[in-house]
Scaffold this active site. Sequence first.
Site, PDB file in Angstrom:
ATOM      1  N   ASN A 205       1.686  -4.294   7.055  1.00 51.42           N
ATOM      2  CA  ASN A 205       2.653  -3.674   6.144  1.00 51.42           C
ATOM      3  C   ASN A 205       1.940  -2.756   5.163  1.00 51.42           C
ATOM      4  OD1 ASN A 205       5.053  -5.023   7.058  1.00 51.42           O
ATOM      5  ND2 ASN A 205       4.214  -6.890   6.159  1.00 51.42           N
TER       6      ASN A 205
ATOM      7  N   ILE B 279      -2.241 -18.719   5.432  1.00 51.12           N
ATOM      8  CA  ILE B 279      -1.861 -20.021   4.880  1.00 51.12           C
ATOM      9  C   ILE B 279      -0.403 -20.370   5.184  1.00 51.12           C
ATOM     10  CG2 ILE B 279      -1.045 -19.373   2.544  1.00 51.12           C
ATOM     11  CD1 ILE B 279      -3.767 -21.964   3.317  1.00 51.12           C
TER      12      ILE B 279
ATOM     13  N   HIS C 209      -2.252  -8.385  10.288  1.00 49.09           N
ATOM     14  CA  HIS C 209      -1.826  -9.684  10.813  1.00 49.09           C
ATOM     15  C   HIS C 209      -2.203  -9.760  12.286  1.00 49.09           C
ATOM     16  CE1 HIS C 209       1.015 -10.930   7.524  1.00 49.09           C
ATOM     17  NE2 HIS C 209       0.962  -9.633   7.270  1.00 49.09           N
TER      18      HIS C 209
ATOM     19  N   GLN D 263       4.789  -5.297   1.751  1.00 52.40           N
ATOM     20  CA  GLN D 263       3.409  -5.779   1.600  1.00 52.40           C
ATOM     21  C   GLN D 263       3.326  -6.674   0.368  1.00 52.40           C
ATOM     22  OE1 GLN D 263       0.513  -2.628   1.097  1.00 52.40           O
ATOM     23  NE2 GLN D 263      -1.229  -4.007   1.416  1.00 52.40           N
ATOM     24  N   GLU D 264       3.286  -7.958   0.628  1.00 49.93           N
ATOM     25  CA  GLU D 264       3.273  -8.933  -0.465  1.00 49.93           C
ATOM     26  C   GLU D 264       1.934  -8.887  -1.213  1.00 49.93           C
ATOM     27  OE1 GLU D 264       2.721 -13.690  -0.590  1.00 49.93           O
ATOM     28  OE2 GLU D 264       3.904 -12.909   1.075  1.00 49.93           O
TER      29      GLU D 264
ATOM     30  N   HIS E 190      -4.346  -5.618   4.858  1.00 50.33           N
ATOM     31  CA  HIS E 190      -4.565  -6.728   5.797  1.00 50.33           C
ATOM     32  C   HIS E 190      -3.801  -6.494   7.080  1.00 50.33           C
ATOM     33  CE1 HIS E 190      -1.228  -7.807   3.109  1.00 50.33           C
ATOM     34  NE2 HIS E 190      -0.677  -8.415   4.141  1.00 50.33           N
TER      35      HIS E 190
HETATM   36  P1  AMP Z   1       2.266  -9.321   3.813  1.00 50.83           P
HETATM   37  O1  AMP Z   1       3.678  -9.760   3.625  1.00 50.83           O
HETATM   38  O2  AMP Z   1       2.066  -8.433   4.998  1.00 50.83           O
HETATM   39  O3  AMP Z   1       1.668  -8.765   2.554  1.00 50.83           O
HETATM   40  O4  AMP Z   1       1.471 -10.635   4.158  1.00 50.83           O
HETATM   41  C1  AMP Z   1       0.739 -11.382   3.230  1.00 50.83           C
HETATM   42  C2  AMP Z   1       0.337 -12.641   3.933  1.00 50.83           C
HETATM   43  O5  AMP Z   1      -0.694 -13.269   3.180  1.00 50.83           O
HETATM   44  C3  AMP Z   1       1.470 -13.659   4.070  1.00 50.83           C
HETATM   45  O6  AMP Z   1       1.707 -13.868   5.459  1.00 50.83           O
HETATM   46  C4  AMP Z   1       0.932 -14.902   3.372  1.00 50.83           C
HETATM   47  O7  AMP Z   1       1.242 -16.083   4.087  1.00 50.83           O
HETATM   48  C5  AMP Z   1      -0.562 -14.662   3.354  1.00 50.83           C
HETATM   49  N1  AMP Z   1      -1.276 -15.292   2.249  1.00 50.83           N
HETATM   50  C6  AMP Z   1      -0.956 -15.231   0.936  1.00 50.83           C
HETATM   51  N2  AMP Z   1      -1.870 -15.903   0.204  1.00 50.83           N
HETATM   52  C7  AMP Z   1      -2.777 -16.400   1.067  1.00 50.83           C
HETATM   53  C8  AMP Z   1      -3.959 -17.190   0.939  1.00 50.83           C
HETATM   54  N3  AMP Z   1      -4.388 -17.604  -0.273  1.00 50.83           N
HETATM   55  N4  AMP Z   1      -4.642 -17.511   2.056  1.00 50.83           N
HETATM   56  C9  AMP Z   1      -4.211 -17.095   3.260  1.00 50.83           C
HETATM   57  N5  AMP Z   1      -3.125 -16.350   3.468  1.00 50.83           N
HETATM   58  C10 AMP Z   1      -2.393 -16.012   2.386  1.00 50.83           C
END
Ligand code: AMP
Length: 132
Positions: free
Chosen positions: A87, A31, A100, A92-93, A98
Amino acid sequence: MNDCIFCKIINKELPSYTIYEDDILKVFMNINPSTNGHLLLIPKKHLVTILDIDKDFLAHALDVIQTKIYPLLKEKLHCEGLTLSQNNFYGQEVKHFHLHLTPRYKDDMVDYQYNEEVLKNVEDVYKVLVDD
Ligand code: AMP
Ligand code: ZN
């Protein structure tokens, strides 16, 4: 209760722009993309880091990327390359595993920044890694 947003996407409690899915994984649009066509590939099971993931999943994920997703990105978006990144806990947010899939284009300016000041000598780090 599971508050994980990616589990909610799998359960369709939250919407997603899904590109591909099967019994094991789902691929959907990030997103907040770094480049056009930036996708995320996630397991349908809630697992957090690469240490939780089984080898069959990784083999299947790479097969899907190799045979379906990268060819699709090349054909439809004409990307020049594809960067895979992932990550584990730090950085890792979303704490649902996941991968990328970031299509790469000339002048996309995707950059990996680092702090040279905290870097140690390569040989010193090597010795720490291989020392029993
Ligand atoms: P990370 O920082 O590796 O954990 O990446 C998490 C990713 O998830 C980020 O790039 C966000 O843009 C993506 N993200 C978060 N919420 C959503 C969502 N609802 N749909 C699609 N992507 C998302
Ligand atoms: Zn989850």
